[in-house]
Design an enzyme around this catalytic site. Structure first.
Site: not given
Ligand code: AMP
Ligand code: MG
Length: 491
Positions: A94, A96, A117, A129-130, A256
């Protein structure tokens, strides 16, 4: 008009159709405010094309909006739920660290998601940490805009703000938020999320929504859901062929990160290849080379199989028939991709139609490029302008023979040499965002708060087919180095 009104009105024309979907698919919540937002880069032209008041949004007012501190009029922020196969393994995921503010309806009636983002934690953050760091957000901005310039379907970048907060990664970094503009954020993983819940009704609602948003003509087809699958496959075949032609390596083709709109999405560890080698991998976490340059078409087909599986309950009431329809559709990917690839590569060689021997003509060139570690982009530029001295292949007997064969092939077509050369110029970029140039732009911005390098680079990348003198400095490949270039997951 108060200050707040000015920035919230600024041409926003938001709808929130995602809220019509089952509420298991998202969580409504606002971005987490940041202490001192500052707009460090803003895409004026994109803002105008979205119908936004670029002037009103280009200073502190924009910083307030693009940080999530103030919401634009009509915004109803939400974080999307989805799942995904990450490096082959199924996970529930989801947004994050992202908030969808709404869908901007442009003056020409198009609909684009506006998403922040790095805008704070959500129920899908897991241990994250979002937040996001400045370097990776600028990187996404530069590379997505370069892809746009290259004519490759992509999400776009409207703005980056720094937050005034630090984020802790391996070191302490400046926090930032990117505003991403996308045809939508529907992913293969969105369907995997719903399919896991085993409610055909939710699946049908999501599929109808996707059809309405991206493939409206499928609605009147005999089997709209099969048509949806076929159309998604077609767009991906076209997209991946364009990546291959440009030497783009996505780096993390998890399900995803595959958008159903056919746009390139999620610029994390992506990078462009300098010297031609199908085994090229830049991502530090891709130990097996799953997402290597040469594997991308296979990985796309793998992801599309996962998509097809999610649709089975909608394809046919009898499972065996549904499986057959899905398999037939997915098996179309490879010939479709091949056709796009071949036509695109032939255009790079100034060839307008396809003859029997053409595939080997291309493959012979690629093989020589690999063996001689020739620069991919510059070899095609050298061929375009007949400056063969500029390629690592220069002087090789094999290459001389190939050149003769290629010239004879061009002469056999009805189009003139001049037309052929023009085609090559339109299909072979003078520049790509080379890793060392991207790093130089990021270093100036992040370390010295100097955005001039980034601005100049972005201006040169705007029309990579211009072949103008201002682009010459960006066409220089990196100095040879014993250390392979590595990218990190863009956090
Ligand atoms: P990605 O590899 O960028 O596709 O990210 C994979 C998942 O990790 C996605 O669902 C992102 O929302 C989540 N995500 C990546 N970095 C963070 C973060 N710093 N805090 C929370 N969720 C994260
Ligand atoms: Mg992604």
């Amino acid at each position: 008009m108060t200050k707040k009104n000015r920035e919230t009105q600024a041409g926003w024309n938001l709808e929130n159709t995602y809220l019509q979907l089952p509420d298991t698919l998202y969580t409504c919540l606002n971005p987490t405010p940041v202490p001192t937002p500052r707009l460090v880069i803003f895409n004026h032209n994109l803002a105008v094309s979205l119908g936004l008041d670029a002037h009103a949004l280009s200073g502190n007012d924009g910083a307030a909006i693009f940080s999530g501190n103030h919401l634009p009029e009509g915004a109803q922020p939400l974080a999307q739920a989805y799942a995904g196969h990450q490096f082959g393994h199924f996970t529930i995921l989801g947004d994050g660290r992202a908030h969808l503010l709404g869908e901007q309806i442009t003056p020409s009636g198009d609909r684009f998601d506006i998403q922040l983002k790095g805008s704070g934690q959500t129920p899908y953050s897991r241990r994250g940490d979002g937040r996001a760091a400045l370097g990776p957000m600028l990187r996404e901005y530069i590379i997505s805009e370069a892809m746009w310039g290259l004519g490759i379907p992509t999400t776009r970048s409207l703005a980056v703000v720094t937050t005034g907060e630090s984020v802790i990664r391996e070191t302490i970094l400046a926090g930032a938020i990117l505003t991403r503009v996308a045809a939508s954020h529907l992913r293969v993983g969105t369907f995997e999320y719903v399919a896991r819940r085993r409610t055909s009704e939710e699946l049908r609602i999501l599929a109808d929504y996707t059809i309405q948003r991206h493939y409206p003509s499928a609605a009147s087809s005999d089997n709209p859901y099969l048509k949806l699958l076929q159309e998604v496959i077609k767009r991906q075949a076209d997209l991946i062929a364009r990546w291959q032609q440009a030497g783009f390596i996505h780096g993390v083709m998890n399900t995803d990160n595959m958008a159903l709109s056919g746009e390139t999405i999620d610029y994390g560890p992506c990078a462009f290849m300098d010297t031609y080698n199908p085994n090229t991998v830049f991502s530090s976490i891709d130990h097996q080379g799953r997402y290597a340059y040469g594997n991308q078409p296979y990985m796309a087909a793998w992801n599309l199989s996962r998509f097809a599986e999610t649709l089975l309950p909608l394809l046919h009431p009898e499972i065996s028939q549904a499986v057959r329809l899905a398999q037939d559709a997915v098996s179309e990917f490879s010939p479709l991709y091949e056709r796009h690839w071949l036509n695109g590569m032939l255009a790079k060689l100034g060839i307008f139609n396809c003859e029997e021997e053409d595939k080997s003509l291309i493959n012979e060139l690629l093989k020589m490029m690999q063996e001689n570690e020739a620069d991919y982009t510059n070899t095609f530029v050298a061929l375009t302008f007949e400056k063969n001295l500029d390629t690592a292949l220069n002087g090789k007997t094999e290459f001389q023979q190939w050149l003769e064969k290629w010239q004879a092939r061009r002469e056999r077509q009805t189009q003139s040499k001049n037309e052929s050369q023009q085609l090559m110029q339109a299909k072979n970029p003078a520049i790509i965002p080379r890793n060392h140039q991207v790093e130089a732009a990021l270093e100036a911005a992040v370390e010295k708060d100097d955005y001039s390098v980034t601005h100049r680079f972005l201006a040169a990348l705007e029309n990579p087919y211009a072949h103008c003198p201002e682009q010459a400095e960006y066409a220089v490949p990196p100095a040879p180095s014993g250390i392979p270039y590595r990218t990190f997951c863009g956090t």
